[in-house]
Motif scaffolding. Structure first.
Motif, PDB file in Angstrom:
ATOM      1  N   UNK A   1       0.730  -0.985  -0.022  1.00 25.33           N
ATOM      2  CA  UNK A   1       0.097  -0.049  -0.142  1.00 25.33           C
ATOM      3  C   UNK A   1       0.758   1.032   0.005  1.00 25.33           C
ATOM      4  N   UNK A   2       0.324   2.226  -0.802  1.00 23.68           N
ATOM      5  CA  UNK A   2       1.196   3.563  -0.655  1.00 23.68           C
ATOM      6  C   UNK A   2       1.143   4.250   0.406  1.00 23.68           C
ATOM      7  N   UNK A   3       2.122   4.888   0.647  1.00 28.08           N
ATOM      8  CA  UNK A   3       1.989   5.844   2.068  1.00 28.08           C
ATOM      9  C   UNK A   3       1.151   6.996   1.494  1.00 28.08           C
ATOM     10  N   UNK A   4       1.249   7.741   0.608  1.00 28.37           N
ATOM     11  CA  UNK A   4       0.792   8.818   0.131  1.00 28.37           C
ATOM     12  C   UNK A   4      -0.705   8.415  -0.629  1.00 28.37           C
ATOM     13  N   UNK A   5      -1.299   9.440  -0.956  1.00 29.29           N
ATOM     14  CA  UNK A   5      -2.620   9.559  -1.682  1.00 29.29           C
ATOM     15  C   UNK A   5      -2.343   8.923  -3.099  1.00 29.29           C
ATOM     16  N   UNK A   6      -3.243   8.570  -3.640  1.00 23.69           N
ATOM     17  CA  UNK A   6      -3.011   8.255  -5.066  1.00 23.69           C
ATOM     18  C   UNK A   6      -3.160   9.383  -5.755  1.00 23.69           C
ATOM     19  N   UNK A   7      -2.476   9.521  -6.749  1.00 24.36           N
ATOM     20  CA  UNK A   7      -2.314  10.890  -7.643  1.00 24.36           C
ATOM     21  C   UNK A   7      -3.797  10.889  -8.534  1.00 24.36           C
ATOM     22  N   UNK A   8      -4.538  12.064  -8.226  1.00 30.42           N
ATOM     23  CA  UNK A   8      -5.503  12.315  -8.576  1.00 30.42           C
ATOM     24  C   UNK A   8      -5.345  13.477  -9.993  1.00 30.42           C
ATOM     25  N   UNK A   9      -5.908  13.007 -10.892  1.00 27.43           N
ATOM     26  CA  UNK A   9      -5.605  13.998 -11.972  1.00 27.43           C
ATOM     27  C   UNK A   9      -6.658  14.587 -12.327  1.00 27.43           C
TER      28      UNK A   9
END
Lengths: 704, 335
Positions: free
Chosen positions: A679-687
């Motif tokens: 799991x990624x620590x940061x938020x998923x990139x939101x385009x």
């Protein structure tokens, strides 16, 4: 004849009673709790005895234990002194052969008390050889109840020392006997007993140095005799060959320096005997004396350099360089309080016995004097070696007391004649009174000794430390059975091959009671492995997770005493973990990071942030901040360290709480498996879309 | 026109000149700095070739340790070695420090990257004030670049001042590894040699009368001395080094007995030694009284003295033990 028969009946009765008293005063723990194996090392001994009795002797010798020191494993057969397990297994086998069906655990629990009786008998025999029958009986009574020996031999303390002291005393008895008689029969007996000692305990080194020292000193005193020559030559050769039969000892007796003194004395004795032989043929006396002086001096120098008491510098070295040795509380020098606590009146009276022995010296009293001096030196250096001092203290004290009693208790036959001649002689009464007073007071001192022994045994040496007890104000008792509760939870609820990480103190117990694989245990042979566990405990959670992943850890077990105020818990041991980890990984772990700038170790808000975020802290105090123990203290109040914890909002990411025992004494955490995708620590990139896309298509006309 | 033409030229020239001048000037500064640094290093090297630990006063300290152009690390021991300061720890720390500095000075890796210096309070009190320091000894590391950080002060309280620990700390701070080489201590060997020659000489002088070797009393005394020393915990004193006695700073009371059962004072162990010896003597006297062939009254007195020694001193010992071992229920004659 009837008098001697009566005397032997009396001795037999006294010895039997001493055995009984010794046996029963070791049963406090069994009566208070149950028939249970104590502490830490005994659990390993029990486990291997169990293995021996179920799989047989050869299977035991070849046993590779894959459940310890994961992933390395341990070759058990080659790394233990098998005497203890074989003894217990043999007794179990014989009892079962006689259709007395007892569980192997009960044999293990009661082995040490039974052997204490044998120790009493062999002490009696040895003291009888040294002094007389009366002193022997007193010595047997002393050693049956003296706390210095009880500390290692209560019921349930299934450890090497329990049988080794018997072997030690019996070997010494046979040695003295063989020096006295010069017969090969007694010497072979001595060698067999020595073999048993070698198979039982590493302390056999004490024998293989003391006996040569005895021979050497006898040579210096010009007390050489044929008897001595026969005894020592036989003992050295046969004893050497026998001792090398134990796999764990192997070729050490001809390689290591602590055995070299024996070899040197053997050579010296041969040379001396040869010279004696020459002396009968030659007449050049001066030349020979000179030669003798030169040889004995050279040998003395060799002896001293080889067996030079190098313990204190060794200890100091070890303390600086290997924290794991310093962390064991048994490797400490001894204060006078421990001497008095373990020996009571004997410690003040045994020098008198030593005095009498030296004043009336003969071959075997040289031996006991050397025994006393060397043992008292070693006991002063290390607390645990009090055990080797205890038997000789008992013997010498018995000599002192018995010579006093001999003169003051009864036995007026010789002096009655002059008194009869002068019936009105006034001395008679007063001398009888003074005798009476001396006897009464001496008996009183001995009575106090017996009371002291019972008190010490009951209060200090009879707790199994696997089961704890606490007492309420009204005297009723609470049993805290958290350890076994947790270990049985592990046994019942985890996978059979689960690997449990804990601090090394609990390794043997986890293996013995929970039957699960451990990473480190009380056989602390691999310092770097222990340091790795220490590093995991003292790093932050994500760094610890990397280590735990690399070691395939499934569960982590810790001991936490903050709820009931148990002081031997992991947070109190924590600094040792840090030190040991720092010894191997100085770049990652630094002890100073765990202290406040003022140099204090605190768990409250003022504590260092490294401590407040390390894995051990988090696991110990997880959800502890929500718990209010009573109304006088805030929630999250640690009773062991008397502080409100500094980090109450503990979240675990890679671990989850699996089990916490009733009084929170044992806490077990499951290490989460990695998810398929990290799991990624940061938020998923939101385009963000630049413009709303709208279809320009014209809707089909039929919708209109 | 020419003037007009010439002006920008002039300006150009002037500015070039100016730039050149600046260049020269700054180059000179650089050179001067380098000179100064070289001079400093040379000076330090010269000092350290003379003595492995450089003594500093306030001015020297500011110039060579604090002032910026440096390419070397300096370890400074702040201490108070004057006898009137009565700082025994300072003396011990100084010995360890000398051992370390000598190991560095005479090692093959010796270079001008690291220097050992000492500032005594009586020579540079201003330095102590400047650094806001109020305890001695203190070890500090002044790195080649930048100011000392927190970890550049050696944690004496916790680690102690053994030179091995100091070397570890220095390796941590400066990446200079020093192998501590202690000069072998010959005093023990010399003492032993003296003793042996003394004994040998005595034996030689009295070679016609060697009776005293067979004197059992002497040997028994020697054996008892060893036993008493050990059972009263002299080995513990030797290894742990406790104070002789404790003086309460508030009311000036001196306590000779340590309150806990885990520790002891030197005075306490001496008291215990005497008590043990007295009890043993009592036992021996009791035996003497019964076996000797003196007259009856004398024997009775010996017997009573022996009994008194045993009983009284044992109860005294028991009461000391009781005061140390809290919760111990038994006593005899004396509470």
């Amino acid at each position: 004849a009837s008098v001697s028969g009566f005397l032997s009946l009396l001795s037999f009765t006294i010895l039997f009673l001493a055995w009984l008293a010794g046996f029963s005063s070791r049963l406090f723990a069994v009566i208070r709790f149950e028939s249970i194996i104590h502490e830490f090392d005994p659990w390993f001994n029990y486990r291997s005895t169990h293995h021996l009795s179920t799989n047989g002797f050869y299977e035991f010798l070849n046993w590779f234990d894959e459940r310890a020191w994961y992933p390395l494993g341990r070759i058990v057969g080659g790394t233990v002194y098998p005497g203890l397990m074989v003894t217990a297994g043999l007794i179990h086998y014989i009892l079962n052969l006689l259709h007395v069906t007892v569980h192997i655990r009960d044999v293990c629990v009661f082995l040490a008390p039974v052997f204490s009786g044998l120790t009493a008998v062999s002490t009696f025999l040895l003291t009888r050889e040294l002094w007389n029958q009366g002193a022997g009986l007193l010595a047997a009574c002393f050693i049956a109840i003296v706390p210095g020996y009880i500390s290692r031999s209560v019921a349930g303390s299934f450890d090497n020392e329990g049988i080794a002291i018997f072997a030690l005393q019996f070997t010494y008895y046979l040695w003295v006997k063989s020096v006295k008689t010069g017969s090969v029969f007694w010497t072979i007996g001595c060698c067999l007993s020595y073999f048993y000692m070698v198979s039982a305990w590493g302390g056999y080194v004490f024998i293989i140095n003391l006996i040569p020292l005895h021979v050497f000193v006898l040579l210096l005193m010009q007390r050489f005799s044929r008897r001595l020559y026969i005894a020592y030559s036989t003992f050295y050769i046969v004893g050497l060959v026998l001792s090398m039969q134990i796999p764990f000892v192997g070729f050490q007796p001809i390689r290591t320096s602590e055995h070299m003194a024996a070899a040197g004395v053997f050579a010296l004795l041969q040379a001396y005997a040869f010279l004696q032989y020459l002396k009968d043929r030659l007449t050049r006396q001066e030349f020979q004396t000179l030669f003798f002086l030169g040889v004995s001096l050279a040998a003395g120098v060799v002896f001293l350099t080889l067996t030079k008491p190098s313990l204190p510098p060794l200890l100091r070295y070890a303390k600086i360089h290997i924290p794991i040795i310093a962390s064991v509380s048994e490797h400490q020098p001894t204060t006078w309080v421990s001497f008095f606590f373990d020996l009571h009146i004997l410690v003040c009276t045994f020098p008198a016995g030593l005095w009498f022995c030296i004043k009336n010296i003969n071959d075997e009293r040289v031996f006991v004097a050397l025994y006393a001096i060397s043992a008292v030196y070693f006991a002063g250096v290390m607390v645990r070696l009090m055990l080797t001092l205890t038997p000789v203290v008992c013997m010498l004290s018995a000599i002192a007391f018995s010579s006093v009693f001999e003169h003051y208790l009864g036995d007026d036959m010789k002096r009655e004649n002059p008194i009869k001649q002068h019936p009105f002689y006034p001395v008679k009464n007063s001398s009888v009174y003074s005798k009476l007073i001396v006897t009464m007071l001496m008996l009183m001192l001995l009575m106090m000794f017996a009371v002291h022994c019972t008190w010490v045994t009951s209060n200090a040496y009879s707790s199994p430390s696997v089961v704890l007890a606490s007492y309420n104000h009204d005297g009723s008792r609470n049993i805290l059975d958290d350890f076994r509760e947790a270990y049985y939870w592990l046994r019942q609820n985890t996978d059979e091959h689960a690997r449990v990480m804990s601090w090394w103190d609990y390794g043997y117990q986890i293996a013995g009671m929970a039957n699960r694989t451990t990473l480190v245990d009380n056989n602390t042979w691999n310092n770097s492995h222990i340091a790795l566990v220490g590093k995991a405990m003292s790093s932050n959670e994500s760094a610890a997770y990397e280590i735990m992943k690399s070691l395939d850890v499934d569960y982590v077990l810790i001991i936490f005493g903050g709820v009931i105020g148990y002081s031997g818990d992991d947070i109190n041991k924590f600094l040792w973990m840090v030190r040991i980890a720092e010894g191997e990984h100085p770049k990652d772990i630094r002890e100073s990071d765990y202290f406040t700038p003022q140099g204090e170790f605190r768990v409250d808000k003022a504590g260092s942030p490294t401590l407040l975020n390390c894995l051990m802290y988090k696991m110990s105090y997880y959800r502890f901040g929500e718990m209010q123990l009573d109304f006088r203290t805030p929630p999250g109040f640690d009773r062991t360290r008397n502080a409100e914890i500094g980090n109450k909002d503990i979240r675990l990411k890679h671990l989850e709480e699996a089990f916490t025992s009733e009084h929170w004494l044992v806490r077990i955490y499951r290490v989460k498996k990695q998810e398929n995708r990290q799991a990624l620590d940061h938020k998923l990139r939101n385009i963000a879309a630049k413009q709303k896309y709208t279809s320009k298509k014209v809707l089909p006309s039929r919708f209109h | 026109m020419a003037v007009f033409k010439g002006f920008p030229l002039n300006l150009l020239f002037a500015s070039i000149l100016l730039i050149l001048l600046l260049c020269i000037q700054s180059g000179g500064g650089q050179k001067k700095k380098e000179n100064m640094l070289a001079e400093k290093v040379e000076q330090m090297m010269e000092w350290s070739s003379r003595r492995s630990v450089i003594r500093m006063n306030g001015d020297k300290f500011r110039r060579f340790v604090k002032a910026p152009p440096r390419n070397y690390s300096v370890i400074v021991m702040f201490t108070a070695l004057q006898p009137q300061r009565q700082c025994s720890v300072c003396r011990q720390a100084n010995e360890e420090y000398q051992v370390l500095a000598n190991s560095w000075r005479y090692s093959s890796a010796f270079s001008n990257k690291l220097f050992f210096t000492v500032v005594d309070y009586d020579e540079g009190a201003d330095v102590f004030q400047q650094l806001n320091m109020n305890s001695a000894p203190t070890f500090m590391h002044f790195p080649a670049k930048g100011k000392p950080k927190r970890a550049d002060t050696f944690d004496l309280q916790r680690i102690g001042f053994a030179s091995e620990q100091l070397a570890k700390w220095i390796a941590d701070r400066t990446d200079v590894q020093i192998r501590v080489f202690r000069p072998p201590n010959y005093s023990g060997t010399i003492a032993l040699a003296l003793l042996v020659s003394l004994v040998g000489g005595l034996l030689y002088l009295r070679r016609n009368n060697l009776e005293f070797i067979y004197n059992k009393t002497g040997w028994a005394m020697a054996a008892l001395c060893v036993v008493f020393a050990m059972t009263s915990g002299q080995m513990w004193n030797h290894i742990r080094g406790p104070p002789y006695a404790h003086k309460n700073p508030q009311n000036g009371q001196v306590s000779y007995i340590h309150g806990s059962s885990q520790a002891q004072f030197v005075a306490e162990s001496h008291i215990i030694l005497l008590l043990n010896a007295a009890i043993t003597m009592g036992m021996v006297l009791l035996n003497e009284a019964a076996t000797s062939k003196g007259d009856v009254g004398k024997r009775r007195i010996i017997c009573l003295v022996g009994l008194g020694l045993v009983v009284f001193f044992f109860s005294f010992l028991l009461s000391i033990f009781r005061s140390k071992y809290h919760g111990y229920p038994y006593s005899f004659l004396i509470k």
